[in-house]
Design a protein around this motif. Structure first.
Motif, short mmCIF file in Angstrom:
data_model
loop_
_atom_site.label_atom_id
_atom_site.label_comp_id
_atom_site.label_asym_id
_atom_site.label_seq_id
_atom_site.Cartn_x
_atom_site.Cartn_y
_atom_site.Cartn_z
N GLN A 64 7.57 -6.57 -4.83
CA GLN A 64 6.39 -6.13 -4.08
C GLN A 64 6.55 -4.66 -3.67
O GLN A 64 7.66 -4.14 -3.65
N THR A 65 5.42 -4.05 -3.30
CA THR A 65 5.50 -2.72 -2.69
C THR A 65 5.24 -2.91 -1.21
O THR A 65 4.19 -3.45 -0.83
N ASP B 9 5.35 -0.81 2.48
CA ASP B 9 5.43 0.52 3.10
C ASP B 9 5.79 1.59 2.07
O ASP B 9 6.64 2.45 2.30
N GLY B 10 5.19 1.45 0.90
CA GLY B 10 5.42 2.45 -0.14
C GLY B 10 6.76 2.31 -0.86
O GLY B 10 7.11 3.14 -1.70
N ARG B 11 7.55 1.27 -0.52
CA ARG B 11 8.85 1.08 -1.19
C ARG B 11 8.78 -0.10 -2.14
O ARG B 11 8.17 -1.11 -1.82
N GLU B 12 9.42 0.05 -3.30
CA GLU B 12 9.51 -1.05 -4.26
C GLU B 12 10.67 -1.95 -3.87
O GLU B 12 11.84 -1.51 -3.87
N VAL B 13 10.35 -3.19 -3.52
CA VAL B 13 11.43 -4.09 -3.08
C VAL B 13 11.28 -5.47 -3.72
O VAL B 13 10.20 -5.83 -4.19
N TYR B 14 12.39 -6.22 -3.70
CA TYR B 14 12.32 -7.66 -3.98
C TYR B 14 12.29 -8.35 -2.61
O TYR B 14 13.07 -7.99 -1.72
N VAL B 15 11.39 -9.31 -2.48
CA VAL B 15 11.34 -10.08 -1.23
C VAL B 15 11.95 -11.45 -1.55
O VAL B 15 11.46 -12.18 -2.41
N VAL B 16 13.06 -11.74 -0.85
CA VAL B 16 13.86 -12.92 -1.22
C VAL B 16 13.73 -14.03 -0.19
O VAL B 16 13.82 -13.79 1.02
N ASN B 17 13.52 -15.25 -0.68
CA ASN B 17 13.46 -16.44 0.16
C ASN B 17 14.29 -17.55 -0.48
O ASN B 17 14.15 -17.79 -1.68
N GLY B 18 15.13 -18.21 0.33
CA GLY B 18 15.89 -19.33 -0.23
C GLY B 18 17.18 -19.55 0.51
O GLY B 18 17.40 -19.00 1.59
N GLN B 19 18.05 -20.36 -0.08
CA GLN B 19 19.32 -20.70 0.56
C GLN B 19 20.49 -20.57 -0.41
O GLN B 19 20.34 -20.88 -1.60
N LYS B 20 21.61 -20.12 0.11
CA LYS B 20 22.85 -20.09 -0.65
C LYS B 20 23.89 -20.89 0.12
O LYS B 20 23.76 -21.10 1.33
#
Ligand SMILES: Cc1cc2nc3c(=O)[nH]c(=O)nc-3n(C[C@H](O)[C@H](O)[C@H](O)COP(=O)(O)OP(=O)(O)OC[C@H]3O[C@@H](n4cnc5c(N)ncnc54)[C@H](O)[C@@H]3O)c2cc1C
Length: 400
Positions: A148-149, A151-162
């Motif tokens: 996703q973008t 605040d103008g930054r290209e990021v991965y948005v991560v959800n889950g469990q390790k």
């Protein structure tokens, strides 16, 4: 100077350095420590090794003081560490082996320049691969990352469990495997990210183990943002990167542990003497068998290393080393537990520290972890039967 003379000179150098610098009373000291103090003691020993040039002998030259050692030189260093009975580096293991091999094999020049020196300065990594339903079958992991973008930054948005992330409670950074696509075969949709453990949305919960340690943790990731630049390899190509990470896990690193186990036979001999069992033929037979098994484990580790020095690398060899070590470790700690009797069960376990502490019940319980960590014994046997012995592959979709 011939190779042999050179190696003997190195041995003398390492031995003298260890005599002067290795912690001598760590077995006693660790017993009195809590988990956080243990982490500090590990950081101190790691820093000392960095200063001496022995923290990362397996890294190529040019990256760090004392690095760029040949495999034969590494063997000498491991042998001397085992002889000097130095503490196992549990805290920096993932950093110097797993993280470093990932960057060296698959990282960008920028990632290498940024992360490798930081490791030697003490930045600590953990490994977030396993999930509650993805351990042996790692490719079924579900921890999800969406690009996703924000605040103008290209990021991965991560959800889950390790889960089972060793020393994650003390780590600064994490090697993280996430699912970025569910198209095609399951290995094809995995991406390899570098996560800051202080990032918003990261919750780490240590898991208390049967012997009282908290060696590993669960991690809950809730809307964690990871910059796209902190990706190793291409999007959806993380499976291949993870193989580079895991290739460092088995085999060579087990050599030091195998030598240490053989050195630790003295602890069993001590128990035999202490309990006046020197004339007990059954005990002597069992001890003799164990000595042979330890020698066998060392011989197998030696041969593995010699093959690597000679440029021979076969699928399955590392699995033989791992399975042999973990089996013999269990036999070692079982005999100690038996001979130690009730009295030995009362001794406080040493925190993490080692696998052959001589605190027998703790060592015995700990030995089981080694038949699972880094790929379970059964899965190693599958690798051996299918890839080394060329037996039929296990059927897909079978149910336990
Ligand atoms: C001490 C320790 C440290 C660890 N550190 C980390 C870490 O830092 N980071 C991380 O990501 N993970 C870590 N792990 C997790 C480790 O990689 C997994 O536990 C391991 O891969 C096994 O997966 P699982 O626990 O999900 O067991 P499962 O895969 O659920 O297996 C359960 C049982 O079924 C057997 N089994 C499964 N599949 C097969 C098959 N195909 N054929 C035959 N038998 C099978 C297994 O051998 C095992 O006995 C650690 C584990 C331990 C014990």
């Amino acid at each position: 100077m011939s190779e042999d003379t050179h190696l003997e000179a190195l041995r003398g150098e390492v031995r003298a350095w260890l005599d002067a610098n290795a912690p001598k009373t760590w077995r006693e000291d660790y017993k009195a420590m809590n988990h956080a103090e243990f982490a500090d003691a590990q950081r101190t020993w790691f820093r000392t090794l960095v200063e001496g040039g022995y923290a990362a002998p397996h890294w190529p030259a040019g990256l760090a003081l004392g690095s760029g050692r040949s495999l034969a030189e590494q063997k000498v260093i491991y042998e001397e560490m085992a002889r000097a009975d130095t503490p196992r580096l549990l805290l920096s293991f993932v950093s110097t082996y797993h993280a470093a091999s990932t960057f060296l094999e698959c990282g960008t020049e920028e990632q290498k320049a940024r992360y490798l020196p930081a490791i030697l300065q003490g930045e600590t990594w953990c490994q977030g691969f396993s999930e509650p339903n993805a351990g042996s079958d790692l490719a079924s992991l579900k921890c999800k990352a969406e690009r996703q973008t924000r605040d103008g930054r290209e990021v991965y948005v991560v959800n889950g469990q390790k889960v089972w992330s060793t020393m994650a409670q003390y780590a600064d950074k994490c090697l993280l495997l996430v699912r970025t696509s569910s198209e095609g075969v399951k290995q094809a949709g995995i991406t390899f990210l570098l996560m800051d453990m202080k990032a918003k949305g990261v919750t780490v919960r240590p898991i208390e183990q049967i012997q009282g340690d908290e060696e590993f943790c669960e991690m809950f990731l809730d809307e964690v943002e990871i910059p796209v630049t902190d990706r190793v390899g291409a999007e959806n190509a993380g499976w291949a990167v993870s193989q580079a990470t895991l290739s460092s896990e088995r085999g060579l690193t087990l050599m030091e542990l195998t030598y240490k186990m053989r050195g630790a036979l003295a602890r069993i001999a001590e128990l035999i003497r202490k309990n006046g069992l020197e004339e007990d033929r059954g005990v002597l037979r069992d001890y003799g068998q164990l000595v042979t098994r330890c020698d066998e484990a060392c011989a197998i580790a030696d041969q593995f290393l010699q093959n690597r020095i000679d440029g021979i690398e076969r699928v399955g060899d590392a699995s033989v080393v791992k399975n042999t070590y973990s089996r013999v470790l269990r036999e070692y700690s079982l005999l100690g537990t038996r001979l130690g009797g009730i009295d030995e069960q009362y001794r406080a376990p040493i925190v993490y520290g080692d696998l052959t502490t001589g605190n027998w019940m703790a060592d015995f319980m700990n030995s089981y972890a080694w038949t699972i960590a880094g790929g379970s014994e059964e899965v190693q046997r599958n690798i051996l039967s299918e890839r080394m012995l060329e037996m039929p592959r296990e059927p897909k979709n079978w149910v336990l």
